[in-house]
Design a protein around this motif. Sequence first.
Motif, short mmCIF file in Angstrom:
data_model
loop_
_atom_site.label_atom_id
_atom_site.label_comp_id
_atom_site.label_asym_id
_atom_site.label_seq_id
_atom_site.Cartn_x
_atom_site.Cartn_y
_atom_site.Cartn_z
N LEU A 281 0.87 -1.29 -0.04
CA LEU A 281 -0.17 0.03 0.08
C LEU A 281 0.87 1.33 -0.02
N ALA A 282 2.09 1.20 0.62
CA ALA A 282 2.92 2.28 0.69
C ALA A 282 3.88 2.48 -0.38
N GLU A 283 3.87 1.74 -1.52
CA GLU A 283 4.99 1.69 -2.33
C GLU A 283 4.68 3.22 -3.13
N ASP A 284 6.06 3.71 -2.85
CA ASP A 284 6.24 5.13 -3.77
C ASP A 284 5.49 6.29 -3.26
N ALA A 285 4.92 6.18 -2.05
CA ALA A 285 4.12 6.79 -1.56
C ALA A 285 4.83 8.34 -1.38
N ASP A 286 4.08 9.34 -1.41
CA ASP A 286 4.66 10.65 -1.24
C ASP A 286 4.66 10.86 0.33
N LEU A 287 3.64 10.39 1.01
CA LEU A 287 3.51 10.34 2.57
C LEU A 287 2.90 9.11 2.98
N LEU A 288 3.65 8.69 3.74
CA LEU A 288 3.06 7.33 4.62
C LEU A 288 2.72 7.59 6.18
N VAL A 289 1.64 7.15 6.42
CA VAL A 289 1.42 7.44 7.88
C VAL A 289 1.11 6.00 8.46
N HIS A 290 2.20 5.82 9.59
CA HIS A 290 2.36 4.38 10.11
C HIS A 290 2.22 4.46 11.41
N GLU A 291 1.31 3.36 12.03
CA GLU A 291 1.19 3.47 13.53
C GLU A 291 2.78 3.02 14.19
N ALA A 292 3.21 3.66 15.16
CA ALA A 292 4.39 3.03 15.86
C ALA A 292 3.95 3.22 17.47
N THR A 293 3.41 2.11 17.95
CA THR A 293 2.97 2.08 19.24
C THR A 293 4.01 2.11 20.31
N PHE A 294 5.11 1.29 20.01
CA PHE A 294 6.12 1.14 20.83
C PHE A 294 7.53 1.66 20.30
N ASN A 295 8.48 1.62 21.15
CA ASN A 295 9.85 1.96 20.74
C ASN A 295 10.53 0.55 20.53
N ALA A 296 11.85 0.63 20.13
CA ALA A 296 12.69 -0.51 19.94
C ALA A 296 12.68 -1.41 21.61
N GLY A 297 13.04 -2.66 21.39
CA GLY A 297 13.09 -3.34 22.52
C GLY A 297 11.59 -3.91 23.10
N LEU A 298 10.72 -3.55 22.42
CA LEU A 298 9.39 -4.04 22.79
C LEU A 298 8.62 -4.73 21.57
N GLU A 299 9.58 -5.33 20.68
CA GLU A 299 9.02 -6.18 19.67
C GLU A 299 8.29 -7.12 19.90
N GLU A 300 8.41 -7.81 21.00
CA GLU A 300 7.60 -9.13 21.24
C GLU A 300 6.24 -8.72 21.98
N LYS A 301 6.05 -7.49 22.62
CA LYS A 301 4.70 -6.87 22.89
C LYS A 301 3.94 -6.50 21.72
N ALA A 302 4.70 -5.76 20.85
CA ALA A 302 4.05 -5.31 19.69
C ALA A 302 3.53 -6.27 18.81
N VAL A 303 4.10 -7.47 18.51
CA VAL A 303 3.50 -8.51 17.87
C VAL A 303 2.52 -9.09 18.50
N ALA A 304 2.71 -9.27 19.86
CA ALA A 304 1.42 -9.90 20.52
C ALA A 304 0.28 -9.13 20.39
N TYR A 305 0.44 -7.77 20.29
CA TYR A 305 -0.87 -7.06 19.94
C TYR A 305 -1.32 -6.60 18.78
N GLY A 306 -0.43 -6.99 17.58
CA GLY A 306 -0.78 -6.49 16.40
C GLY A 306 -0.15 -5.22 16.06
N HIS A 307 0.71 -4.64 16.79
CA HIS A 307 1.38 -3.29 16.50
C HIS A 307 2.74 -3.47 16.03
N SER A 308 3.29 -2.10 15.80
CA SER A 308 4.64 -2.04 15.45
C SER A 308 5.61 -1.01 16.32
N THR A 309 6.77 -1.04 16.31
CA THR A 309 7.76 -0.18 16.78
C THR A 309 7.97 0.73 15.60
N ILE A 310 8.64 1.83 16.17
CA ILE A 310 8.78 3.01 15.42
C ILE A 310 9.91 2.62 14.42
#
Length: 305
Positions: A222-251
């Motif tokens: 969906l983001a291919e060659d986009a002029d602007l992409l808006v992406h969720e970034a619920t967590f920072n690095a180090g919380l990848e396991e928590k992010a995937v468990a809740y269906g979220h992404s890190t920055i």
Amino acid sequence: MKLLFLGTSAGRPTLVRNVTSIALQLPDPHHRFWLFDVGEGTQHQLLRTKLKLNRLERIFITHMHGDHTYGLPGLLGSRTYYDGAGRLQIFGPPGIRSFIDHAMAASQLHLNYDLEITEVEEGRLPLEDDLFTVETAELHHRIRCFGYRISERPRPGRLDLAKLAQLGVPPGPLYGKLKLGEDIVLPSGETIRSVDVVGAPVPGRILTILGDTAPCEAAVRLAEDADLLVHEATFNAGLEEKAVAYGHSTIAQAAETAAQAKAKRLAVTHFSARYSEEDVERFAAENQSIFPNIVAARDYLELPF
């Protein structure tokens, strides 16, 4: 066009961030806008802007979690108090129609405008619009969740003003016809072809707004060659396991998606309430090595593009 972030918090509001909603302000002279998600309190956020509900044309819901939908019944009801509020289209995942119908029935809400609700699946949405096409794809979240890719149709190329003057074409309505691709005939009988005096079409702009998602191929597509992409970034690095468990992404994962998609610009949003404003700004700066053109959204941030 520009984006206005009305809510940038994940799950629940904070003192400085409301829950998710984003307004897309369309080009002049239309003065219309679209909303992407309507978290609780969105209509209050709108009161602090120049946007009026009678200029709201379409709403796109990414998924049915409350921080993306609980502001919808109140906003629909308030729109009836605005003069000139015409048809409103709502696009969202399966369940959006039932949610609205039950809220309206239980509260005896009656609208004085036409409301059209479309439950989306993957693919191109049935929009009747000369300016844009909108595509959607399902993301990776705990419940069905969709992202949206808004593509502006190519715009007519530039007129070769020097050549038009040389050919003796007077400024005015004839210029408009040529720009729209029509050939014209001068009083002398000479035919001027549009293709000879108008440059190549200007590619339209592309905006991608993703709902809640863990990293997935659909987000990149969906983001291919986009002029602007808006992406969720619920967590920072180090919380990848928590992010995937809740269906979220890190920055960092949002930055990686932008890089893979070759997007031109990335705005990250939907931050956990555990983070301060200073934290979020620092996290975005730390991930510029992955994707340089990254900005951390905040409530009322405007991004022209």
